[in-house]
Design a protein around this motif. Structure first.
Motif, PDB file in Angstrom:
ATOM      1  N   ALA A  33     -13.466  -6.716 -12.564  1.00 56.25           N
ATOM      2  CA  ALA A  33     -14.348  -6.927 -11.417  1.00 56.25           C
ATOM      3  C   ALA A  33     -14.077  -5.816 -10.403  1.00 56.25           C
ATOM      4  CB  ALA A  33     -14.087  -8.286 -10.805  1.00 56.25           C
TER       5      ALA A  33
ATOM      6  N   VAL B 207     -12.999  -3.777  -7.166  1.00 55.06           N
ATOM      7  CA  VAL B 207     -11.921  -3.950  -6.199  1.00 55.06           C
ATOM      8  C   VAL B 207     -12.530  -4.246  -4.827  1.00 55.06           C
ATOM      9  CG1 VAL B 207     -10.066  -2.738  -4.977  1.00 55.06           C
ATOM     10  CG2 VAL B 207     -10.325  -2.482  -7.456  1.00 55.06           C
TER      11      VAL B 207
ATOM     12  N   ASP C  39      -9.402  -7.984  -6.949  1.00 57.77           N
ATOM     13  CA  ASP C  39     -10.832  -8.086  -7.240  1.00 57.77           C
ATOM     14  C   ASP C  39     -11.409  -9.281  -6.473  1.00 57.77           C
ATOM     15  OD1 ASP C  39     -10.312 -10.438  -8.725  1.00 57.77           O
ATOM     16  OD2 ASP C  39     -10.464  -9.429 -10.652  1.00 57.77           O
TER      17      ASP C  39
END
Length: 178
Positions: free
Chosen positions: A27, A29, A159
C-alpha cells in the motif's frame, strides 16, 4: 486455430492479470519517521556540544533531507540532539519539538504516531534510545547501536493500514568501527 484468433485469446487471457492490482502489493506510504542518533560530540560530559565532525554530520543530514517535505522535527532535551537536527529544522523552517530522553520508547512512538498519522518526521535520540524507539515504531527487531555509531539513518514507513516497514541506511561520513 487461426493465428489471429490465437493472438486474441492470448491477449485476452493476459490483460486482466496485467490490469489487476496484486493483493500482496504494498500500500502507498502515508507516514514516515526518520530516526537518527545525535552526531559526534566534543567530549563525554553530560551535555556537550557537537564537535567539528558532528557539525559536518548535521550539515550532511540537512543535505540528505533537503528535498523532503518534513512535517516536524523532534530532539531530546540535550544540546547535541538539537544541534544535530538544527540545520535541517532551519532549512525547513520548523521548530524543534523537545521530548524527554528518559521517556519510554513506546510512549514516544505512540506520541509520534498519534501526532503525525501522515507526513514525514525527523527524530534525534541517543545510542541507548534510538534502537528502542525504532523497534517500538516498527514492531520489529533492531540491532543495538555502538557508542561509536553516528551514521545510522533509520526510516520507518507506514502504509494506510498502519503496517510498518524499516529501512536502515547510512548518511554522512562513515562511523568509526569499534
Amino acid at each position: 486455430m487461426r493465428p489471429l484468433l490465437r493472438v486474441l485469446l492470448v491477449l485476452s487471457a493476459t490483460l486482466p492479470a496485467g490490469c489487476a492490482t496484486h493483493p500482496d502489493a504494498a500500500a502507498p506510504v502515508v507516514a514516515t519517521v526518520i530516526v537518527v542518533r545525535h552526531a559526534e560530540k566534543v567530549d563525554a560530559s553530560r551535555d556537550p556540544d557537537l564537535s567539528a565532525a558532528g557539525r559536518a554530520r548535521a550539515q550532511a543530514l540537512a543535505a540528505r533531507l533537503d528535498d523532503a517535505t518534513l512535517a516536524a522535527v523532534y530532539a531530546t532535551e540535550f544540546k547535541r540532539t538539537g544541534q544535530t537536527v538544527g540545520p535541517t529544522a532551519d532549512a525547513h523552517r520548523l521548530a524543534i519539538t523537545p521530548y524527554g530522553a528518559g521517556q519510554p520508547a513506546s510512549a514516544v512512538a505512540a506520541r509520534l504516531r498519534a501526532d503525525h498519522p501522515r507526513g514525514t518526521v525527523l527524530v534525534a535520540g541517543h545510542s541507548n534510545t534510538v534502537p528502542e524507539l525504532v523497534a517500538a515504531l516498527c514492531a520489529c527487531a533492531v540491532a543495538p547501536m555502538a557508542d561509536t555509531e553516528y551514521d545510522r539513518f533509520s526510516v520507518v514507513t507506514f502504509d494506510a493500514r498502519g503496517r510498518a516497514r524499516l529501512d536502515v541506511q547510512r548518511y554522512g561520513a562513515p562511523s568509526a568501527t569499534p
